[in-house]
Design an enzyme around this catalytic site. Structure first.
Site, PDB file in Angstrom:
ATOM      1  N   ARG A  38      -2.309  38.232  11.753  1.00 19.44           N
ATOM      2  CA  ARG A  38      -1.773  38.016  13.188  1.00 19.44           C
ATOM      3  C   ARG A  38      -0.870  38.882  13.335  1.00 19.44           C
ATOM      4  O   ARG A  38      -0.257  38.843  14.899  1.00 19.44           O
ATOM      5  CB  ARG A  38      -1.966  36.241  13.713  1.00 19.44           C
ATOM      6  N   ASP A  64      -7.276  37.325  13.685  1.00 21.90           N
ATOM      7  CA  ASP A  64      -6.731  36.391  13.529  1.00 21.90           C
ATOM      8  C   ASP A  64      -8.751  36.025  13.122  1.00 21.90           C
ATOM      9  O   ASP A  64      -9.475  35.834  13.958  1.00 21.90           O
ATOM     10  CB  ASP A  64      -6.670  34.837  14.619  1.00 21.90           C
ATOM     11  N   ASN A  91      -8.389  36.718   1.395  1.00 25.45           N
ATOM     12  CA  ASN A  91      -6.466  36.175   0.876  1.00 25.45           C
ATOM     13  C   ASN A  91      -5.664  35.452   2.001  1.00 25.45           C
ATOM     14  O   ASN A  91      -5.347  34.730   1.946  1.00 25.45           O
ATOM     15  CB  ASN A  91      -5.475  37.771   1.018  1.00 25.45           C
ATOM     16  N   TYR A 157      -6.587  20.464   2.452  1.00 25.16           N
ATOM     17  CA  TYR A 157      -6.765  21.676   1.652  1.00 25.16           C
ATOM     18  C   TYR A 157      -7.159  21.421   0.010  1.00 25.16           C
ATOM     19  O   TYR A 157      -8.367  23.017   0.087  1.00 25.16           O
ATOM     20  CB  TYR A 157      -5.572  22.039   0.759  1.00 25.16           C
ATOM     21  N   GLY A 188      -1.833  28.655  -9.519  1.00 24.95           N
ATOM     22  CA  GLY A 188      -1.218  27.868  -9.285  1.00 24.95           C
ATOM     23  C   GLY A 188       0.231  27.720  -8.806  1.00 24.95           C
ATOM     24  O   GLY A 188       0.172  29.287  -7.296  1.00 24.95           O
ATOM     25  N   PHE A 194       3.847  29.487   1.844  1.00 27.77           N
ATOM     26  CA  PHE A 194       3.567  28.934   1.813  1.00 27.77           C
ATOM     27  C   PHE A 194       3.914  27.656   2.122  1.00 27.77           C
ATOM     28  O   PHE A 194       2.349  26.585   2.919  1.00 27.77           O
ATOM     29  CB  PHE A 194       2.620  28.803   0.191  1.00 27.77           C
TER      30      PHE A 194
HETATM   31  P1  NDP Z   1       1.891  32.753   2.815  1.00 27.54           P
HETATM   32  O1  NDP Z   1       2.070  31.802   3.995  1.00 27.54           O
HETATM   33  O2  NDP Z   1       3.283  33.656   2.595  1.00 27.54           O
HETATM   34  O3  NDP Z   1       0.973  34.123   3.405  1.00 27.54           O
HETATM   35  C1  NDP Z   1      -0.245  33.339   4.349  1.00 27.54           C
HETATM   36  C2  NDP Z   1      -1.331  34.748   4.876  1.00 27.54           C
HETATM   37  O4  NDP Z   1      -2.175  34.432   5.715  1.00 27.54           O
HETATM   38  C3  NDP Z   1       0.038  35.703   5.862  1.00 27.54           C
HETATM   39  O5  NDP Z   1      -0.017  37.069   5.746  1.00 27.54           O
HETATM   40  C4  NDP Z   1      -0.830  35.430   7.400  1.00 27.54           C
HETATM   41  O6  NDP Z   1      -0.656  35.941   8.378  1.00 27.54           O
HETATM   42  C5  NDP Z   1      -2.063  34.979   6.836  1.00 27.54           C
HETATM   43  N1  NDP Z   1      -3.099  34.288   7.658  1.00 27.54           N
HETATM   44  C6  NDP Z   1      -3.378  32.846   7.735  1.00 27.54           C
HETATM   45  N2  NDP Z   1      -3.410  32.419   9.049  1.00 27.54           N
HETATM   46  C7  NDP Z   1      -4.655  33.510   9.000  1.00 27.54           C
HETATM   47  C8  NDP Z   1      -5.618  33.493  10.634  1.00 27.54           C
HETATM   48  N3  NDP Z   1      -6.107  32.278  11.010  1.00 27.54           N
HETATM   49  N4  NDP Z   1      -5.640  35.194  10.359  1.00 27.54           N
HETATM   50  C9  NDP Z   1      -5.133  35.996   9.453  1.00 27.54           C
HETATM   51  N5  NDP Z   1      -4.841  35.913   8.761  1.00 27.54           N
HETATM   52  C10 NDP Z   1      -3.707  34.515   8.555  1.00 27.54           C
HETATM   53  O7  NDP Z   1       1.051  32.195   1.764  1.00 27.54           O
HETATM   54  P2  NDP Z   1       0.139  32.957   0.684  1.00 27.54           P
HETATM   55  O8  NDP Z   1       0.811  33.872   0.586  1.00 27.54           O
HETATM   56  O9  NDP Z   1       0.743  31.810  -1.044  1.00 27.54           O
HETATM   57  O10 NDP Z   1      -1.456  32.871   0.993  1.00 27.54           O
HETATM   58  C11 NDP Z   1      -2.301  33.072   0.853  1.00 27.54           C
HETATM   59  C12 NDP Z   1      -3.260  33.067  -0.306  1.00 27.54           C
HETATM   60  O11 NDP Z   1      -3.244  32.774  -1.452  1.00 27.54           O
HETATM   61  C13 NDP Z   1      -3.787  31.483   0.538  1.00 27.54           C
HETATM   62  O12 NDP Z   1      -5.374  31.921   0.608  1.00 27.54           O
HETATM   63  C14 NDP Z   1      -3.618  30.430  -0.434  1.00 27.54           C
HETATM   64  O13 NDP Z   1      -4.491  29.673   0.272  1.00 27.54           O
HETATM   65  C15 NDP Z   1      -3.414  30.482  -1.473  1.00 27.54           C
HETATM   66  N6  NDP Z   1      -2.629  30.584  -3.146  1.00 27.54           N
HETATM   67  C16 NDP Z   1      -1.393  30.190  -1.976  1.00 27.54           C
HETATM   68  C17 NDP Z   1      -1.147  29.790  -3.576  1.00 27.54           C
HETATM   69  C18 NDP Z   1       0.942  29.316  -3.256  1.00 27.54           C
HETATM   70  O14 NDP Z   1       0.988  28.762  -4.121  1.00 27.54           O
HETATM   71  N7  NDP Z   1       0.997  30.032  -2.689  1.00 27.54           N
HETATM   72  C19 NDP Z   1      -1.250  29.345  -4.893  1.00 27.54           C
HETATM   73  C20 NDP Z   1      -2.739  29.547  -4.769  1.00 27.54           C
HETATM   74  C21 NDP Z   1      -3.877  29.493  -3.683  1.00 27.54           C
HETATM   75  P3  NDP Z   1      -0.082  35.727   9.763  1.00 27.54           P
HETATM   76  O15 NDP Z   1      -0.054  34.676   9.343  1.00 27.54           O
HETATM   77  O16 NDP Z   1       0.567  36.947  10.361  1.00 27.54           O
HETATM   78  O17 NDP Z   1      -1.495  35.631  10.388  1.00 27.54           O
HETATM   79  C1  8X3 Z   2      -1.345  26.444  -3.672  1.00 29.74           C
HETATM   80  C2  8X3 Z   2      -1.375  25.864  -4.297  1.00 29.74           C
HETATM   81  O1  8X3 Z   2      -0.797  23.664  -5.358  1.00 29.74           O
HETATM   82  O2  8X3 Z   2       0.045  23.633  -4.050  1.00 29.74           O
HETATM   83  O3  8X3 Z   2      -3.198  26.719  -3.122  1.00 29.74           O
HETATM   84  O4  8X3 Z   2      -2.025  23.164  -3.622  1.00 29.74           O
HETATM   85  S1  8X3 Z   2      -0.925  24.442  -4.346  1.00 29.74           S
END
Ligand code: NDP
Ligand code: 8X3
Length: 257
Positions: A38, A64, A91, A157, A188, A194
């Site tokens: 976004r 989005d 992702n 979640y 993890g 996040f």
């Molecule tokens: P971030 O918040 O750093 O990045 C999330 C990304 O998702 C951003 O680029 C954001 O971009 C994008 N995003 C969110 N909502 C939308 C939407 N509606 N449309 C398009 N893009 C969207 O988090 P992470 O990098 O940590 O998360 C990436 C993935 O990894 C997620 O699926 C998360 O659940 C997963 N994950 C994360 C972990 C962690 O501990 N951080 C552990 C395990 C899994 P923008 O806001 O510009 O749209």
């Molecule tokens: C993100 C990892 O354990 O914070 O998916 O939910 S946790």
């Protein structure tokens, strides 16, 4: 010749965290990239940096993933040279809130379900038919440890990430008669935006999550994604679970100090 030369990879949620790290890693390995999120300015700046640094081609567009008509229209409208997507990294995702189910906010639930489950489905539905028609393609779904265990107040979640696990398995079954491969990369704790997003911008609360531990970085996860898509064609990595050494389960962390 680099590992991903001449490949086109579409990364959703490329503006931060794991998606941004995957863009960096894939560009370094010679892939041409389609970056979606976004926050357009963020992916445009990232693209400019990576084009200069790695001499790859990058196409950016604002997306989005919750908006199905927009997803379909924008993916169908990709310029000809960007149509043949080799690698899809699903992702984009988020958590909102950490509340007991009976105290949870409906708007948080909707945002998580719409993004993590429906958004992944919409993008997959728009991209995978082309891969099937061309007889090649790799799909990597970013799940989580939260898709394998439920932790206190993780309820919705975790449910979305259990759904991602089910969808990955469903794709693997439905595509078994094709050369396509489907992988889940399930991390993890990764230090990204996040927790800031989960706690609606509460910096202090988000900072505490990563205090006195050494979490994974986005780059660590990006390497796991790269591994999945660079195996020989007859090898499909079904699932990679990747944890920080100091974390044994979602709520089992060794904090120093
Ligand atoms: P971030 O918040 O750093 O990045 C999330 C990304 O998702 C951003 O680029 C954001 O971009 C994008 N995003 C969110 N909502 C939308 C939407 N509606 N449309 C398009 N893009 C969207 O988090 P992470 O990098 O940590 O998360 C990436 C993935 O990894 C997620 O699926 C998360 O659940 C997963 N994950 C994360 C972990 C962690 O501990 N951080 C552990 C395990 C899994 P923008 O806001 O510009 O749209
Ligand atoms: C993100 C990892 O354990 O914070 O998916 O939910 S946790």
């Amino acid at each position: 010749m680099k590992l991903l030369s001449h490949k086109i990879a579409l990364i959703t949620g490329a503006s931060a965290g794991i998606g941004e790290a995957a863009a960096r890693c894939f560009a370094e390995n010679g892939a041409n990239l389609i970056l979606a999120a976004r926050r357009l300015e963020k992916i445009e700046n990232l693209a400019a940096e990576l084009i200069k640094q790695h001499k790859v081609d990058i196409f950016t567009f604002q997306l989005d993933v919750r908006n199905q008509p927009e997803v379909e229209k924008k993916i169908m409208a990709l310029p000809d040279k960007w149509q043949k997507i080799d690698i899809l990294i699903n992702n984009a995702g988020l958590s909102r809130g950490l509340d007991k189910l009976h105290e949870g906010k409906l708007s948080d639930w909707d945002e998580m379900i719409d993004t993590n489950v429906k958004g992944l489905l919409y993008v997959s539905r728009a991209v995978i038919p082309g891969m099937v028609a061309r007889g090649k393609g790799d799909i990597v779904n970013i799940g989580s440890i939260a898709g394998h265990e439920v932790y206190p107040a993780g309820n919705v979640y975790c449910a979305t990430k259990f759904a991602v696990d089910a969808l990955t398995k469903g794709m693997q079954i439905d595509l078994v008669d094709t050369p396509l491969r489907v992988s889940a990369v399930d991390p993890g704790m990764v230090e990204t935006e996040f927790s800031m997003v989960r706690f609606h911008g509460d910096k202090e609360r988000a900072g505490k999550v990563y205090q006195n531990v050494e979490p994974l970085t986005g780059a660590d996860v990006a390497e796991a994604i790269l591994f999945c898509v660079t195996r020989p064609p007859h090898v499909n990595i079904h699932q990679v679970r990747i944890m920080p050494t100091c974390q044994a389960a979602a709520m089992v962390l060794s904090r120093k100090g």
